[in-house]
Enzyme design. Structure first.
Site, PDB file in Angstrom:
ATOM      1  N   GLU A 198      -6.156 -10.814  -1.200  1.00  0.00           N
ATOM      2  CA  GLU A 198      -6.897 -10.645   0.068  1.00  0.00           C
ATOM      3  C   GLU A 198      -8.404 -10.624  -0.193  1.00  0.00           C
ATOM      4  O   GLU A 198      -9.133  -9.765   0.294  1.00  0.00           O
ATOM      5  CB  GLU A 198      -6.486  -9.330   0.754  1.00  0.00           C
ATOM      6  CG  GLU A 198      -5.001  -9.194   1.005  1.00  0.00           C
ATOM      7  CD  GLU A 198      -4.636  -7.933   1.798  1.00  0.00           C
ATOM      8  OE1 GLU A 198      -5.525  -7.270   2.353  1.00  0.00           O
ATOM      9  OE2 GLU A 198      -3.426  -7.637   1.861  1.00  0.00           O
TER      10      GLU A 198
ATOM     11  N   GLU B 249       0.811  -1.236   0.000  1.00  0.00           N
ATOM     12  CA  GLU B 249       0.000   0.000   0.000  1.00  0.00           C
ATOM     13  C   GLU B 249       0.841   1.282   0.000  1.00  0.00           C
ATOM     14  O   GLU B 249       0.583   2.206   0.774  1.00  0.00           O
ATOM     15  CB  GLU B 249      -0.967  -0.031   1.199  1.00  0.00           C
ATOM     16  CG  GLU B 249      -1.854  -1.263   1.188  1.00  0.00           C
ATOM     17  CD  GLU B 249      -2.713  -1.436   2.432  1.00  0.00           C
ATOM     18  OE1 GLU B 249      -2.705  -0.546   3.296  1.00  0.00           O
ATOM     19  OE2 GLU B 249      -3.397  -2.480   2.540  1.00  0.00           O
TER      20      GLU B 249
HETATM   21  O1  9MR Z   1      -7.259  -8.082   8.776  1.00  0.00           O
HETATM   22  C1  9MR Z   1      -6.187  -7.370   9.377  1.00  0.00           C
HETATM   23  C2  9MR Z   1      -6.592  -6.869  10.754  1.00  0.00           C
HETATM   24  O2  9MR Z   1      -6.819  -7.975  11.608  1.00  0.00           O
HETATM   25  C3  9MR Z   1      -5.511  -5.956  11.318  1.00  0.00           C
HETATM   26  O3  9MR Z   1      -5.975  -5.392  12.529  1.00  0.00           O
HETATM   27  C4  9MR Z   1      -5.164  -4.853  10.337  1.00  0.00           C
HETATM   28  C5  9MR Z   1      -3.989  -4.013  10.826  1.00  0.00           C
HETATM   29  O4  9MR Z   1      -2.824  -4.790  10.916  1.00  0.00           O
HETATM   30  O5  9MR Z   1      -4.815  -5.407   9.081  1.00  0.00           O
HETATM   31  C6  9MR Z   1      -5.839  -6.176   8.488  1.00  0.00           C
HETATM   32  O6  9MR Z   1      -5.377  -6.693   7.254  1.00  0.00           O
HETATM   33  C7  9MR Z   1      -5.086  -5.728   6.237  1.00  0.00           C
HETATM   34  C8  9MR Z   1      -3.899  -6.237   5.443  1.00  0.00           C
HETATM   35  O7  9MR Z   1      -2.825  -6.481   6.308  1.00  0.00           O
HETATM   36  C9  9MR Z   1      -3.519  -5.254   4.347  1.00  0.00           C
HETATM   37  N1  9MR Z   1      -4.635  -4.965   3.498  1.00  0.00           N
HETATM   38  C10 9MR Z   1      -5.871  -4.546   4.167  1.00  0.00           C
HETATM   39  C11 9MR Z   1      -6.247  -5.563   5.242  1.00  0.00           C
HETATM   40  C12 9MR Z   1      -7.565  -5.171   5.915  1.00  0.00           C
HETATM   41  O8  9MR Z   1      -7.402  -3.970   6.597  1.00  0.00           O
END
Ligand code: 9MR
Length: 382
Positions: A288, A174
């Site tokens: 994802e 990102e």
């Molecule tokens: O699903 C993930 C959530 O449990 C965490 O709190 C968050 C922060 O680390 O990240 C979420 O996963 C993200 C992923 O790492 C990157 N793309 C977006 C995902 C959803 O926010």
């Protein structure tokens, strides 16, 4: 009349994608396949599992999981049965690995790799460099040298620990944010502020040196639909990728996160983007996947059908692209999806392939059918 397995699955796809659902959503027309009277094969084990069907169509498939979830034997058995690849939802982020400067904690990440190896599942790492989930001691860094040293030390230590055993690493996550208004499209992240735009190149170079075998990917969201914002994002990501390729930065793949929405349209913009990525010699991971279904009327019994139809439409489009080599879902079951507790906390969200009881939903059959329908041309090219 008798049908072979492939025909049955294909008809399964058609039945999952019923027509006339757009009125439910109150948004634009969705491309629908005609309904069929034949139901999909309900067995989801062995040759009917997602991993088996995906393998027949040149794909790896699986889920984001965290080690805690694997303590639930229903979850662990489902992952073993269905996945050929997994990715830690959080266990390999800085927040989990780095309790303090100079310290690493690998217990959760190790558990996941052991589970994967014992069950012949590939592991994909996520993520080495991101603006979120950074411990306070990292966001407090304010000198370029310190930031560079910490980034390099982190990537060297983590990637070399698992070298030769990983399918891939999301090296940078990102890094593009059009709204930050920079000419290069980059996000004004802590890494950019301290190191400058070269932090991306530094991260990829360091990862390649630490593990020459793992595929290295750039991963991002917001590039999927047909809106103006998504088109801007795609252009900015392509600009970044071209810059990296021009400088011989070691990158092998792009992760299109695919947090898609039941109310959006997917089409030519995504197709063109994926073709450009392929022309650069890069693979594509749908990294994802889940379906936001907040706009669908909660009480409507067809809510699961709308989610399944969204999966069908998106995957029919995306899997026609030969560069797509993996499809990962962001969670195993609806009970644990991030959409339940983040982004407005839709506690009713039903975005994944399995319900809270780990039973397959219509979405499972729609996804399996979309994989099965991947054409011969796609499977034999690339
Ligand atoms: O699903 C993930 C959530 O449990 C965490 O709190 C968050 C922060 O680390 O990240 C979420 O996963 C993200 C992923 O790492 C990157 N793309 C977006 C995902 C959803 O926010």
């Amino acid at each position: 009349m008798s049908f072979d397995r492939r025909e049955l699955l294909r008809y399964g796809l058609l039945s999952a994608a019923g027509a006339g659902l757009t009125s439910l959503l109150g948004c634009g027309p969705k491309v629908s396949a005609p309904a069929s009277k034949l139901a999909p094969v309900r067995d989801i084990s062995g040759q009917w599992s997602l991993r088996a069907v995906a393998a027949e169509h040149r794909l790896l498939t699986g889920f984001a999981v965290d080690p805690e979830r694997l303590k639930d034997h229903r979850c662990a058995s489902l992952v073993k049965q269905q996945a050929s690849i997994i990715v830690p939802e959080n266990a390999m982020k800085w927040g989990a690995l780095r309790p303090a400067r100079g310290r690493f904690r690998f217990d959760q990440a190790d558990t996941l790799l052991t589970f994967a190896e014992e069950n012949h599942i590939r592991l994909r790492g996520h993520t080495l460099c991101w603006h979120r989930d950074l411990p306070a001691w990292v966001t407090a860094i304010n000198s370029a040298d310190d930031a560079r040293n910490q980034l390099v030390e982190h990537i060297q230590t983590v990637v070399s620990r698992y070298a030769g055993r990983m399918h891939s690493w999301d090296v940078v996550n990102e890094a593009v944010e059009v709204k930050d208004n920079r000419p290069d499209g980059l996000r004004n992240s802590p890494w950019l502020q301290t190191i400058g735009p070269d932090y991306i190149e530094l991260a990829f170079q360091t990862a390649r040196m630490a593990d020459p075998a793992a595929l290295l990917s750039y991963n991002d969201y917001g590039m999927e639909d047909e809106t103006y914002d998504a088109e801007q994002k795609r252009s900015a990501v392509l600009l970044l990728l071209r810059r990296l390729k021009a400088r011989n930065v070691p990158i092998d793949a792009v992760g299109i996160q695919s947090h898609i929405c039941a109310c959006a349209q997917y089409g030519a913009g995504l197709q063109r983007f994926m073709a450009r990525v392929r022309e650069m010699g890069l693979q594509i991971f749908l990294s994802e996947m889940d379906v936001k279904d907040r706009e669908v009327n909660r009480q409507d019994p067809r809510r699961d059908t709308v989610v399944a139809q969204t999966y069908s439409q998106y995957l029919n489009l995306a899997l026609a692209e030969p560069a797509v080599s993996a499809v990962l879902f962001w969670g195993v079951d609806d009970g644990q999806s991030w959409l339940r507790y983040e982004q407005g906390s839709d506690e009713q969200a039903r975005p994944l392939l399995f319900d809270r009881l780990f039973l397959p939903k219509e979405a499972f059959y729609a996804v399996r059918a979309a994989m099965e329908a991947r054409s011969e041309i796609v499977r034999t090219s690339l």
